[in-house]
Scaffold this motif. Structure first.
Motif, PDB file in Angstrom:
ATOM      1  N   ALA A  68       0.733  -0.964  -0.139  1.00  0.00           N
ATOM      2  CA  ALA A  68       0.500   0.097   0.006  1.00  0.00           C
ATOM      3  C   ALA A  68       0.559   1.319   0.056  1.00  0.00           C
ATOM      4  O   ALA A  68       0.560   2.098  -0.567  1.00  0.00           O
ATOM      5  N   ALA A  69       2.161   1.678   0.595  1.00  0.00           N
ATOM      6  CA  ALA A  69       2.995   2.904   1.026  1.00  0.00           C
ATOM      7  C   ALA A  69       3.811   2.913  -0.307  1.00  0.00           C
ATOM      8  O   ALA A  69       3.489   3.903  -0.818  1.00  0.00           O
ATOM      9  N   LEU A  70       4.086   1.200  -1.084  1.00  0.00           N
ATOM     10  CA  LEU A  70       4.495   1.564  -2.022  1.00  0.00           C
ATOM     11  C   LEU A  70       3.865   2.187  -3.694  1.00  0.00           C
ATOM     12  O   LEU A  70       4.191   3.034  -4.147  1.00  0.00           O
ATOM     13  N   LEU A  71       2.761   1.489  -3.512  1.00  0.00           N
ATOM     14  CA  LEU A  71       1.650   1.746  -4.426  1.00  0.00           C
ATOM     15  C   LEU A  71       0.589   3.128  -4.167  1.00  0.00           C
ATOM     16  O   LEU A  71       1.083   4.127  -4.959  1.00  0.00           O
ATOM     17  N   GLY A  72       1.505   3.691  -2.947  1.00  0.00           N
ATOM     18  CA  GLY A  72       0.611   4.876  -2.549  1.00  0.00           C
ATOM     19  C   GLY A  72       1.271   6.018  -3.134  1.00  0.00           C
ATOM     20  O   GLY A  72       1.471   6.911  -3.682  1.00  0.00           O
ATOM     21  N   PHE A  73       3.108   5.395  -3.171  1.00  0.00           N
ATOM     22  CA  PHE A  73       4.292   6.516  -3.093  1.00  0.00           C
ATOM     23  C   PHE A  73       3.511   7.352  -4.771  1.00  0.00           C
ATOM     24  O   PHE A  73       3.648   8.118  -5.523  1.00  0.00           O
TER      25      PHE A  73
END
Length: 135
Positions: A35-40
């Motif tokens: 989620a953090a990677l895709l959000g970034f």
């Protein structure tokens, strides 16, 4: 000997519970990282496109467009954090909890029986037994 078998099965149930808990936490960590990677990446690539849509398609000003992009970012971050923080107990983990609790109860009962048997067969039990037989 039954006492040691029950203790061993209680320890195995505890190990199974810890394994299930570790798997659940591992899944949560993996989901949060994705989620953090895709959000970034979505923030980086989507900012220019979203700004252009707000600016030229909807006719917002140069201050309102970036503000709307910022609010969309905050909303997406909250959604991903919400889904990443949810923690469900899986059926295998519930079964491991029940199995551990059953084994610990059996261990306690076995320990109580062992203590009672030691009391009856020990020096105090022999003393009381000899006094009762003499009467």
């Amino acid at each position: 000997m039954h006492f040691f078998d029950v203790g061993k099965s209680a320890a195995q149930a505890e190990v199974q519970l810890l394994q299930q808990k570790a798997m659940r936490i591992g899944r949560q960590v993996a989901l949060l990282l994705v989620a953090a990677l895709l959000g970034f990446f979505s923030l980086i690539t989507g900012h220019a496109l979203l700004w252009a849509i707000f600016r030229y398609e909807f006719g917002f000003g140069p201050v309102t467009s970036p503000a709307l992009v910022f609010f969309v970012d905050i909303f997406l971050a909250l959604v991903f954090a919400f889904f990443g923080r949810r923690s469900y107990l899986y059926p295998a983990e519930v079964e491991a909890h029940l199995n551990r609790d059953r084994r610990l109860n059996e261990l306690r009962q076995s320990f109580n029986m062992l203590s009672l048997a030691t009391l009856v067969a020990g020096p105090l039990g022999r003393f009381v037994g000899s006094k009762l037989r003499r009467r």
